[in-house]
Structure formats: structure tokens, C-alpha cells
Design a protein around this motif. Structure first.
Motif, short mmCIF file in Angstrom:
data_model
loop_
_atom_site.label_atom_id
_atom_site.label_comp_id
_atom_site.label_asym_id
_atom_site.label_seq_id
_atom_site.Cartn_x
_atom_site.Cartn_y
_atom_site.Cartn_z
N GLY A 179 38.66 37.44 -49.24
CA GLY A 179 38.21 37.06 -50.87
C GLY A 179 38.76 37.81 -51.85
O GLY A 179 39.12 37.45 -52.91
N LEU A 180 38.99 39.09 -51.81
CA LEU A 180 39.09 40.42 -52.49
C LEU A 180 40.20 39.79 -53.12
O LEU A 180 40.89 39.86 -54.43
N GLN A 181 41.23 40.05 -52.11
CA GLN A 181 42.68 39.79 -52.59
C GLN A 181 43.17 38.19 -52.90
O GLN A 181 43.93 38.14 -54.18
N LEU A 182 42.44 36.23 -53.21
CA LEU A 182 42.54 36.00 -53.59
C LEU A 182 41.67 36.08 -54.80
O LEU A 182 42.04 35.75 -55.85
N ALA A 183 40.64 36.95 -54.97
CA ALA A 183 39.55 37.14 -56.63
C ALA A 183 40.80 37.34 -57.55
O ALA A 183 40.58 37.56 -58.46
N LEU A 184 41.45 38.74 -56.84
CA LEU A 184 42.51 39.09 -57.50
C LEU A 184 43.81 38.52 -57.96
O LEU A 184 44.75 39.13 -58.89
N GLY A 185 43.96 37.01 -57.40
CA GLY A 185 44.90 36.22 -57.82
C GLY A 185 46.11 36.76 -56.46
O GLY A 185 47.61 36.63 -57.13
N ALA A 186 46.16 37.52 -56.10
CA ALA A 186 47.39 38.18 -55.14
C ALA A 186 48.03 37.09 -54.39
O ALA A 186 49.08 37.45 -53.90
N VAL A 187 46.52 36.53 -53.47
CA VAL A 187 47.00 35.42 -53.37
C VAL A 187 46.73 34.15 -53.54
O VAL A 187 45.33 33.75 -53.69
N ALA A 188 47.68 32.79 -53.25
CA ALA A 188 46.91 31.67 -53.58
C ALA A 188 45.89 31.55 -52.16
O ALA A 188 45.71 31.63 -51.38
N CYS A 189 44.96 30.90 -53.77
CA CYS A 189 43.49 30.14 -52.27
C CYS A 189 44.04 28.92 -52.24
O CYS A 189 44.75 27.86 -52.27
N LEU A 190 43.90 28.70 -50.49
CA LEU A 190 43.64 27.52 -49.31
C LEU A 190 43.39 26.53 -50.08
O LEU A 190 43.01 25.05 -48.96
N HIS A 191 41.72 26.76 -49.95
CA HIS A 191 40.65 25.47 -50.00
C HIS A 191 39.79 25.81 -50.98
O HIS A 191 39.81 27.03 -51.57
N THR A 192 39.45 25.03 -51.86
CA THR A 192 38.56 24.92 -52.82
C THR A 192 36.85 24.26 -51.96
O THR A 192 37.22 22.78 -51.39
N PRO A 193 35.73 24.38 -52.52
CA PRO A 193 35.41 26.12 -52.66
C PRO A 193 35.99 26.91 -51.82
O PRO A 193 36.11 26.51 -49.89
N SER A 194 36.02 28.08 -51.68
CA SER A 194 36.76 28.86 -50.65
C SER A 194 36.11 30.15 -49.85
O SER A 194 35.22 30.75 -51.05
N ILE A 195 35.41 30.05 -48.39
CA ILE A 195 34.73 30.82 -47.96
C ILE A 195 34.43 32.22 -48.11
O ILE A 195 34.33 32.88 -48.81
N PRO A 196 36.56 32.64 -48.09
CA PRO A 196 36.39 34.64 -48.14
C PRO A 196 35.94 35.09 -49.69
O PRO A 196 35.49 35.69 -50.20
N LEU A 197 36.43 33.21 -50.60
CA LEU A 197 36.27 34.06 -52.07
C LEU A 197 34.63 34.18 -52.58
O LEU A 197 33.81 34.63 -52.75
N GLU A 198 33.92 32.51 -51.66
CA GLU A 198 32.45 32.90 -51.96
C GLU A 198 31.47 34.51 -50.79
O GLU A 198 31.24 34.39 -51.75
N HIS A 199 32.53 34.84 -50.04
CA HIS A 199 31.97 36.18 -49.17
C HIS A 199 32.12 36.86 -50.23
O HIS A 199 31.44 38.04 -50.36
N SER A 255 39.17 47.27 -41.23
CA SER A 255 39.55 48.15 -41.80
C SER A 255 38.99 47.28 -43.96
O SER A 255 39.31 48.79 -44.86
N GLY A 256 39.56 46.44 -43.43
CA GLY A 256 39.32 45.73 -45.26
C GLY A 256 37.85 46.19 -45.94
O GLY A 256 38.17 46.15 -47.38
N GLY A 257 36.77 46.09 -45.67
CA GLY A 257 35.66 46.18 -46.11
C GLY A 257 34.50 44.92 -46.89
O GLY A 257 35.36 44.12 -46.52
N ASP A 258 33.46 45.39 -47.10
CA ASP A 258 33.44 44.04 -48.09
C ASP A 258 32.74 43.47 -46.82
O ASP A 258 31.93 41.79 -47.37
N ASP A 259 31.79 43.22 -46.06
CA ASP A 259 32.10 42.44 -45.10
C ASP A 259 30.01 42.37 -44.92
O ASP A 259 30.14 41.09 -44.73
N TYR A 260 29.32 43.31 -45.20
CA TYR A 260 28.00 43.23 -44.74
C TYR A 260 27.21 42.71 -43.89
O TYR A 260 27.24 42.01 -43.30
N VAL A 261 27.99 42.87 -42.65
CA VAL A 261 27.57 42.75 -41.45
C VAL A 261 27.18 43.93 -40.78
O VAL A 261 27.46 45.30 -41.28
N LEU A 262 26.37 43.94 -39.44
CA LEU A 262 25.81 44.93 -39.03
C LEU A 262 26.62 45.83 -37.81
O LEU A 262 27.10 44.07 -37.29
#
Ligand code: ADP
Ligand code: MG
Length: 312
Positions: free
Chosen positions: A164-184, A255-262
Motif C-alpha cells: 500500500g505504501l509503494q502504491l501511495a508513493l506512486g512507486a508502483v502502478a495500482c492494479l485495481h480500484t478500489p485497492s485493498i493494499p492502498l486502503e490498508h 519486513s514491510g511494516g504498517d500491517d497492524y496484525v497481532l
């Protein structure tokens, strides 16, 4: 000195009952759990998010710490330090985002403080948003109580936050709209219900904000044990697998982070009581550095060099 070492050196001597040596996600006074978190523009969020999303992210990440002790959220306070020029529209949208979180998690606002950066900085000043959340937590759950032989489990799949962070930064193009990783990434969902479900069985628990290996490492270090994770047992969600041609999915998951699972440890005989969790490793005797090792299907050590976000 890194952040955790600084906290250990300078702040740990100041703490008392309920602080648990500043090693846990929350502090607990009796059944009363408390955690405070800050998100800063350019560090924890990009700056183009809507105020509504920022409110969700702020409370979502704060409540995630309460989830790690199986707490029922009650209330929160809010500290905002803003650039000059923030208008009423911003506050209206931000307060609606807070209202959404209040309705979803049954919490209400207790108080706070609002300050502004000097006008010399103008609109270049960062935005600093803090929330302190309070809840009730009937179980005694910490990071330093993992036991050798425990199973290591996670309450959801990791990797979405990084993609999601890579999509939000525009480093990678989004494959779907709405995007689950981006929303996460924009609006992470704290595992409050899952925290309460696992709490009766858990030995040690933390939420995964820095990265799976890094955060599991916090449990291992605090408990004076080692942890072995088995890569074939770590689930990879289909949504992020679709990005494997442009992103290192193993890196995202480990190693990615921003997951917020337990991430938590439980005795083997408790696993049958757990629903919708993944068993990904084992707690073993302390023997070596690093404290967390990741093994592939043939037992080869594939522990990543970069284990997660490093607080400096
Ligand atoms: P999390 O990512 O789960 O919110 P942190 O990594 O921010 O946790 O903090 C780790 C531990 O250090 C927590 O117990 C927290 O209370 C403590 N801590 C961090 N910063 C400070 C500070 N400025 N003063 C006192 N304790 C702190
Ligand atoms: Mg945490």
C-alpha cells in the motif's frame, strides 16, 4: 544510540507500576490499559491523505496497541500540532473521521491540546497528530512472557501495508480500484476483536507496526528467547502476490511494516482454540544472534538483513 536504547537508558529509570519497563505496546494500571501514539507527515503518512483518512489512521494505529493486550477500548485524548493555515474544512473532515472511529469502536473523546507551528515555517511545517487511547484489559499480556516451546502465530496476513505504501508513493502502478493494499495503508484496521479472542490463551503479544521479523524480535528480546519462523507457513495474500513482478513480496511480508496484525505466542495445546490465526513459527531456547531466524522449506536460513523500520 537507537531509539529503543535511548528509552531504555534515559526513560526506563523514571517509570513505575504499570509501565512494565517501557517494553510493551501499552501500559496497564490494574485492568486499565493505556497507549499513546504519534503520526507525523512525511514520516508516518505522506501528506496527501484526506483529514478523514488521517483521523482513521491515527486512531487505528493507536487502537492496534490496545488490541495487543486484548483490551476493550473506552476513550481517547487528542493532541494536534499543525501548520498555520489549516482551515475549518480540514477540522470538519477530521472530526467526521474521528466520529466514524468512535462509532466503530465504541469510544469517545476525553480531551486534548491543539497547537500550531510558528508562522515562520509557513505551510512547510509538518503535521503532528497524537492520540492516547484508554481501555479495559482483564488479561495480563506482555512482550516478555513468551515461553520456550510456544507456537508463534499471527492474527492476519502481513505485507499489505508495505505494498500500500509503494502504491501511495506512486512507486508502483495500482492494479485495481478500489485497492485493498492502498486502503490498508491509509486506514489500517486494528485487530480489536481478534485481540479479545486470543487473550485468554496468549503468553506474549505485540502488534506488527515496524515489520513482522522486527516486531517478533521485540517479543524474543524481551522474553530472552529465540524465535524461528518458517517461510512456507507465513501466509501471502493473493492481492499482494499480484504485485510480485514489481515488488519483493517476501520483503513486504517479513519486513514491510504498517500491517497492524497481532503477533503472539501461545502454548501448543491452545492452538485448537484459535480461529482465523496462522501458526508461523516456534519459540526456542536463547542461543544465537539474531534472535529471530527465518527458514525456508529446506531449513536454509533466509533471515532478512533488514527486519523492519528502525527507530533512530
Ligand atoms: P509502539 O510502536 O507499539 O507504539 P513504540 O515503539 O513507540 O511502541 O514504543 C516502545 C515502548 O517505549 C513503549 O512501551 C512506549 O511506551 C515506550 N516509549 C516510547 N517513547 C517514549 C517516551 N518518549 N517516553 C516514555 N516511554 C516511551
Ligand atoms: Mg505497538
Amino acid at each position: 544510540m537507537q531509539e529503543f536504547h535511548r528509552i531504555h537508558t534515559f526513560f526506563k529509570p523514571l517509570c513505575g507500576t504499570g509501565a512494565y519497563d517501557l517494553c510493551d505496546d501499552t501500559a496497564c494500571l490494574g485492568d486499565f490499559a493505556h497507549s499513546t501514539d504519534t503520526i507525523v507527515s512525511g514520516v508516518h503518512f505522506i501528506g496527501h491523505e484526506s483529514p478523514y483518512q488521517l483521523a482513521q489512521k491515527l486512531l487505528g494505529t493507536s487502537l492496534s496497541d490496545l488490541a495487543s493486550v486484548g483490551a476493550t477500548p473506552l476513550t481517547y485524548s487528542l493532541n494536534l500540532t499543525l501548520p498555520k493555515g489549516i482551515d475549518d474544512c480540514w477540522f470538519e473532515s477530521f472530526s467526521k473521521g474521528l466520529q466514524y472511529m468512535q462509532d466503530t469502536y465504541g469510544i469517545y473523546l476525553l480531551g486534548g491540546d491543539t497547537t500550531h507551528f510558528s508562522s515562520i515555517l509557513g505551510e512547510n511545517a509538518p503535521m503532528v497528530l497524537s492520540a492516547t487511547v484508554f481501555g479495559t484489559a482483564p488479561y495480563d499480556i506482555h512482550r516478555n512472557t513468551a515461553q520456550v516451546g510456544d507456537a508463534v502465530c499471527i492474527s492476519g496476513k502481513t505485507g499489505l501495508g508495505y505494498v500500500g505504501l509503494q502504491l501511495a508513493l506512486g512507486a508502483v502502478a495500482c492494479l485495481h480500484t478500489p485497492s485493498i493494499p492502498l486502503e490498508h495503508y491509509y486506514t489500517p484496521i486494528p485487530h480489536i476483536a481478534m485481540g479479545k479472542h486470543i487473550a485468554p490463551y496468549v503468553h506474549a503479544c505485540c502488534d506488527v507496526s515496524d515489520g513482522l521479523v522486527a516486531d517478533v524480535g521485540h517479543i524474543a528480546t524481551a522474553s530472552h528467547v529465540d524465535i524461528v519462523l518458517y517461510m512456507p507457513h507465513i501466509p501471502i495474500c493473493e492481492t499482494i502476490a499480484e504485485y510480485s513482478h514489481v515488488l519483493d513480496i517476501q520483503h513486504a511480508v517479513l519486513s514491510g511494516g504498517d500491517d497492524y496484525v497481532l503477533a503472539f505466542t501461545v502454548p501448543e495445546n491452545a492452538i485448537s482454540h484459535l480461529e482465523s490465526c496462522y501458526r508461523i513459527g516456534t519459540v526456542v531456547q536463547k542461543s544465537c544472534d539474531p534472535t529471530v531466524r527465518v527458514l525456508d522449506e529446506s531449513g536454509r536460513d533466509i533471515t532478512p538483513k533488514y527486519t523492519g523500520y528502525v527507530h533512530t
